[in-house]
Design a protein around this motif. Sequence first.
Motif: not given
Length: 327
Positions: A131-144
Amino acid sequence: MSRKLTMVQAITEAIDQKLAQDSRVMLMGEDIGINGGVFRATEGLIEKYGSQRVVDTPLAEAGIIGSAIGLALNGMIPVVEIQFLAFIFPGFEQIVSHAARMRYRTRGQFEVPLVIRTPYGAGIRGPELHSESVETFFAHTPGLRVVAPSNPYDAKGLLIAAIEDRDPVMFLEPTRLYRAFKEEVPEDMYRVPIGQAKVVQEGSDLSIFAWGAMLREALNAAKRIEKEKGWKCEVVDLRTLYPLDRDTIIQSVKKTGRAIVVHEAHKTAGLGAEIVSIINDEALVYLKAPVKRITGFDIPVPQMSVEDDYMPTIERVERGILETVSF
């Protein structure tokens, strides 16, 4: 022509149409073939396109994503399904160290046209790590690129756009919305541009920014507050979490002078903080009140018996509106 579809039906249709149109498109994931995926988003596709294009993989996220990167570098367009967002952590290194960096690393000589689909978010009474919402991990990654639709129409259009994008896209599907409601979805292929937010309700007293499942909470709270107080809230569906549509955010705040952000991810370093920062940088003089965040808490998403106490509710959003407008 259009028909009413659920979000999961719209996603299936988008994948089906791209498989039919482009022989480079292929699917990879655990149980996506014979079983049709944990939420049946790929049901029936292995029968139509065969096991070479709808590939049932081992339970090995690092291997799935790593293999997909190699395929993308060699001319294919893989669409990977990870069963739940928190299951992606074994493959996280492949995403941030390789998929996201390949264009930069090779000075544009190579690209990774890859889509990683995954259900995310609470509200389905799932066990731990479902049930996690860890979208910030990916929004913090340039290139994605990071996408999170809130309705069936956008889900189909955004997924088609993601599959056609030449860079890797994280496609986050709100689990609780898969079959929550139906809406009109065109039969033909169409695209919703990545990086473009949508004002779903015009307003003049306060802006609410949300995405995924939280958009419905925001809309319901806005309707309730208008009925009770007469205040008109502008509701903005961000749709793309990276790159954020800064122009739409700023234009809305300049119009209303107040804002709240609603997301179910943890509050600390959540995407809401970045939105507040954008507003402070570019629209501070227009603000009549501090920007408020209505979010999940800084704890692991709890077990199902107390899951509802973790989630931002209509009542919590309404209280945030009252406090902000009354400041």
